[in-house]
Design a protein around this motif. Structure first.
Motif, PDB file in Angstrom:
ATOM      1  N   LYS A   1      41.341 -68.060  -6.459  1.00  0.00           N
ATOM      2  CA  LYS A   1      40.160 -68.912  -6.628  1.00  0.00           C
ATOM      3  C   LYS A   1      39.733 -69.505  -5.285  1.00  0.00           C
ATOM      4  O   LYS A   1      38.556 -69.476  -4.925  1.00  0.00           O
TER       5      LYS A   1
ATOM      6  N   GLY B   1      38.441 -66.801  -2.970  1.00  0.00           N
ATOM      7  CA  GLY B   1      37.134 -66.365  -3.468  1.00  0.00           C
ATOM      8  C   GLY B   1      36.039 -67.333  -3.058  1.00  0.00           C
ATOM      9  O   GLY B   1      34.976 -66.918  -2.583  1.00  0.00           O
ATOM     10  N   GLU B   2      36.298 -68.626  -3.223  1.00  0.00           N
ATOM     11  CA  GLU B   2      35.319 -69.645  -2.827  1.00  0.00           C
ATOM     12  C   GLU B   2      35.077 -69.612  -1.320  1.00  0.00           C
ATOM     13  O   GLU B   2      33.935 -69.698  -0.866  1.00  0.00           O
TER      14      GLU B   2
ATOM     15  N   ASN C   1      46.724 -67.049  -8.947  1.00  0.00           N
ATOM     16  CA  ASN C   1      45.401 -67.371  -9.487  1.00  0.00           C
ATOM     17  C   ASN C   1      44.738 -68.496  -8.705  1.00  0.00           C
ATOM     18  O   ASN C   1      43.534 -68.458  -8.444  1.00  0.00           O
ATOM     19  N   GLU C   2      45.526 -69.502  -8.349  1.00  0.00           N
ATOM     20  CA  GLU C   2      44.982 -70.621  -7.574  1.00  0.00           C
ATOM     21  C   GLU C   2      44.521 -70.149  -6.195  1.00  0.00           C
ATOM     22  O   GLU C   2      43.431 -70.499  -5.733  1.00  0.00           O
TER      23      GLU C   2
ATOM     24  N   TYR D   1      48.131 -62.132  -2.278  1.00  0.00           N
ATOM     25  CA  TYR D   1      47.670 -63.353  -1.589  1.00  0.00           C
ATOM     26  C   TYR D   1      48.684 -63.896  -0.588  1.00  0.00           C
ATOM     27  O   TYR D   1      48.642 -65.066  -0.240  1.00  0.00           O
TER      28      TYR D   1
END
Length: 110
Positions: A48, A51-52, A44-45, A94
């Motif tokens: 994020k 994604g950014e 999840n980290e 990831y």
């Protein structure tokens, strides 16, 4: 005399860069691949952060299109490439999978 010193320095720096980059390269076929399992929190980290980063890259591409550096078609292709890369990262949980395919710019060579 200063020119000779500058040229000699540039040559030494160039040689150093060549050896440094050669030492940093590894053969993906002989390199051991470590199987790593990320936790959901880690994924999840990373999701994020990626994604950014990808949103920021798309914003930069959009600015290049706006400023006329890239055509709209070229901008769309670049964004499509970024989205494809992001999708592959998601599919691989990831974990980047470098060295497992030829780069698109190597196609047609041989």
């Amino acid at each position: 005399m200063k020119k000779i010193g500058i040229v000699a320095t540039l040559i030494l720096l160039s040689i150093g860069l060549v050896f440094t980059s050669a030492a940093a390269q590894t053969d993906p076929e002989t390199e051991e691949t470590k199987e790593v399992k990320l936790t959901d929190e880690q994924k999840n980290e990373l999701a994020k952060l990626y994604g950014e980063a990808f949103e920021k890259k798309k914003e930069i591409i959009s600015k290049y299109v706006e400023y006329g550096v890239f055509s709209e078609e070229k901008g769309d292709k670049l964004v499509e490439h970024i989205e494809s890369h992001y999708k592959k990262l998601e599919e691989n949980n990831y974990i980047p999978k470098y060295g497992q395919h030829k780069h698109h710019h190597e196609k047609g060579k041989q």
